[in-house]
Design a protein around this motif. Structure first.
Motif, PDB file in Angstrom:
ATOM      1  N   CYS A 108     -16.107  10.012  -7.594  1.00  0.00           N
ATOM      2  CA  CYS A 108     -14.766  10.433  -7.150  1.00  0.00           C
ATOM      3  C   CYS A 108     -14.856  11.110  -5.790  1.00  0.00           C
ATOM      4  O   CYS A 108     -14.118  10.771  -4.858  1.00  0.00           O
ATOM      5  N   GLN A 109     -15.801  12.025  -5.676  1.00  0.00           N
ATOM      6  CA  GLN A 109     -15.935  12.779  -4.431  1.00  0.00           C
ATOM      7  C   GLN A 109     -16.333  11.862  -3.267  1.00  0.00           C
ATOM      8  O   GLN A 109     -16.078  12.174  -2.102  1.00  0.00           O
ATOM      9  N   SER A 110     -16.969  10.723  -3.593  1.00  0.00           N
ATOM     10  CA  SER A 110     -17.348   9.752  -2.559  1.00  0.00           C
ATOM     11  C   SER A 110     -16.213   8.798  -2.216  1.00  0.00           C
ATOM     12  O   SER A 110     -16.394   7.887  -1.404  1.00  0.00           O
ATOM     13  N   GLY A 111     -15.082   8.959  -2.891  1.00  0.00           N
ATOM     14  CA  GLY A 111     -13.924   8.155  -2.524  1.00  0.00           C
ATOM     15  C   GLY A 111     -13.581   7.040  -3.483  1.00  0.00           C
ATOM     16  O   GLY A 111     -12.767   6.171  -3.151  1.00  0.00           O
ATOM     17  N   MET A 112     -14.199   7.049  -4.667  1.00  0.00           N
ATOM     18  CA  MET A 112     -13.878   5.996  -5.638  1.00  0.00           C
ATOM     19  C   MET A 112     -12.594   6.398  -6.370  1.00  0.00           C
ATOM     20  O   MET A 112     -12.619   6.939  -7.480  1.00  0.00           O
ATOM     21  N   VAL A 113     -11.475   6.120  -5.692  1.00  0.00           N
ATOM     22  CA  VAL A 113     -10.149   6.521  -6.154  1.00  0.00           C
ATOM     23  C   VAL A 113      -9.172   5.381  -5.866  1.00  0.00           C
ATOM     24  O   VAL A 113      -9.469   4.491  -5.070  1.00  0.00           O
ATOM     25  N   GLY A 114      -8.019   5.446  -6.499  1.00  0.00           N
ATOM     26  CA  GLY A 114      -7.021   4.416  -6.246  1.00  0.00           C
ATOM     27  C   GLY A 114      -5.646   4.865  -6.691  1.00  0.00           C
ATOM     28  O   GLY A 114      -5.474   5.969  -7.240  1.00  0.00           O
ATOM     29  N   VAL A 115      -4.676   3.993  -6.434  1.00  0.00           N
ATOM     30  CA  VAL A 115      -3.289   4.330  -6.761  1.00  0.00           C
ATOM     31  C   VAL A 115      -2.505   3.064  -7.083  1.00  0.00           C
ATOM     32  O   VAL A 115      -2.767   1.992  -6.525  1.00  0.00           O
ATOM     33  N   VAL A 116      -1.556   3.226  -7.987  1.00  0.00           N
ATOM     34  CA  VAL A 116      -0.553   2.189  -8.245  1.00  0.00           C
ATOM     35  C   VAL A 116       0.782   2.748  -7.756  1.00  0.00           C
ATOM     36  O   VAL A 116       1.157   3.864  -8.126  1.00  0.00           O
ATOM     37  N   ASN A 117       1.466   2.005  -6.927  1.00  0.00           N
ATOM     38  CA  ASN A 117       2.822   2.345  -6.475  1.00  0.00           C
ATOM     39  C   ASN A 117       2.900   3.649  -5.685  1.00  0.00           C
ATOM     40  O   ASN A 117       3.752   4.513  -5.956  1.00  0.00           O
ATOM     41  N   GLN A 118       2.021   3.795  -4.704  1.00  0.00           N
ATOM     42  CA  GLN A 118       2.150   4.957  -3.827  1.00  0.00           C
ATOM     43  C   GLN A 118       3.454   4.851  -3.042  1.00  0.00           C
ATOM     44  O   GLN A 118       3.956   3.748  -2.797  1.00  0.00           O
ATOM     45  N   LYS A 119       3.990   6.012  -2.665  1.00  0.00           N
ATOM     46  CA  LYS A 119       5.219   6.054  -1.866  1.00  0.00           C
ATOM     47  C   LYS A 119       4.816   6.510  -0.471  1.00  0.00           C
ATOM     48  O   LYS A 119       4.670   7.704  -0.221  1.00  0.00           O
ATOM     49  N   VAL A 120       4.617   5.551   0.412  1.00  0.00           N
ATOM     50  CA  VAL A 120       4.088   5.858   1.739  1.00  0.00           C
ATOM     51  C   VAL A 120       4.963   6.866   2.465  1.00  0.00           C
ATOM     52  O   VAL A 120       4.458   7.800   3.106  1.00  0.00           O
ATOM     53  N   GLU A 121       6.293   6.707   2.326  1.00  0.00           N
ATOM     54  CA  GLU A 121       7.206   7.569   3.087  1.00  0.00           C
ATOM     55  C   GLU A 121       7.144   9.020   2.620  1.00  0.00           C
ATOM     56  O   GLU A 121       7.578   9.918   3.335  1.00  0.00           O
ATOM     57  N   SER A 122       6.570   9.286   1.451  1.00  0.00           N
ATOM     58  CA  SER A 122       6.462  10.663   0.952  1.00  0.00           C
ATOM     59  C   SER A 122       5.297  11.398   1.604  1.00  0.00           C
ATOM     60  O   SER A 122       5.173  12.611   1.481  1.00  0.00           O
ATOM     61  N   GLY A 123       4.404  10.660   2.260  1.00  0.00           N
ATOM     62  CA  GLY A 123       3.209  11.279   2.833  1.00  0.00           C
ATOM     63  C   GLY A 123       2.101  11.449   1.804  1.00  0.00           C
ATOM     64  O   GLY A 123       0.976  11.803   2.148  1.00  0.00           O
ATOM     65  N   ARG A 124       2.414  11.180   0.549  1.00  0.00           N
ATOM     66  CA  ARG A 124       1.403  11.286  -0.518  1.00  0.00           C
ATOM     67  C   ARG A 124       0.725   9.921  -0.622  1.00  0.00           C
ATOM     68  O   ARG A 124       1.078   9.096  -1.463  1.00  0.00           O
TER      69      ARG A 124
END
Ligand SMILES: *[C@@H]1O[C@H](CO)[C@@H](O)[C@H](O)[C@H]1NC(C)=O
Ligand SMILES: [Cu+2]
Length: 185
Positions: free
Chosen positions: A132-148
């Motif tokens: 995780c700390q090395s960047g093994m992360v992901g997302v479903v349906n991020q909201k780009v306009e939220s900055g998150r």
């Protein structure tokens, strides 16, 4: 509601993993669900794709490459820690390398259902190599306009100094025999 940016992301994602359909034989009257394949453990400790756009009702099916990955749901604000007591956790999937040099993957998969339009953040909790700390992360349906965004989440994961968390048991999804051994490959 899909913004043009999300539609572009959807187009980009579909070139990485063309969604396949999956029909539950017990529900012959409903339309087939879309299944999005995600492969855990690409070189560089990545999920592929790691940024997924998936409609409510669709399935995310995680496939696992060597050596020993998992997937856990997090909150955006705290990567590498389960979001809450109900967060999904697929358990670990130890997989030996293929001695012939070909692709090896686990004989089991972990599936989650996308229930609504809210972003779903996830990570690998393998501490051997600090995935995780090395960047093994992901997302479903991020909201780009939220900055998150995934990049902000990944940066926060990189700064996480504790031990990545997991649940006590497999939960929040379905773990079972790999129904699509060539999915994502
Ligand atoms: C896979 O990783 C988990 C978590 O680190 C560990 O508990 C488990 O023993 C590992 N399995 C194998 C076969 O190495
Ligand atoms: Cu991992």
């Amino acid at each position: 509601m899909l913004t043009p940016i999300l539609l572009l992301l959807a187009a980009a994602t579909s070139t990485l993993a063309a969604p396949t359909t999956h029909t539950d034989p017990s529900k012959t009257t409903t339309s087939p669900r879309t299944t999005h394949t995600v492969v855990a453990g690409r070189p560089g400790l990545r999920f592929d794709p790691e940024n997924i756009v998936a409609a409510p009702g669709s399935i995310i099916e995680f496939h696992f490459l060597p050596a020993n990955h998992t997937v856990v749901e997090a909150a955006f604000d705290l990567p590498c820690v389960p979001k809450d007591a109900d967060s999904f956790f697929g358990g670990f999937f130890p997989v030996a390398k293929n001695p012939d040099g070909g692709v090896a993957q686990s004989g089991e998969v972990f599936q989650i259902e996308i229930k609504d339009e809210k972003p779903v953040w996830f990570y690998c909790a393998q501490e051997k190599g600090r995935h995780c700390q090395s960047g093994m992360v992901g997302v479903v349906n991020q909201k780009v306009e939220s900055g998150r965004t995934l990049e902000v989440f990944r940066m926060a994961a990189g700064g996480f100094e504790g031990v990545a968390g997991m649940q006590g048991r497999v939960q929040g999804g379905w773990r079972g025999a790999n129904p699509n051994p060539n999915g994502g490959f």
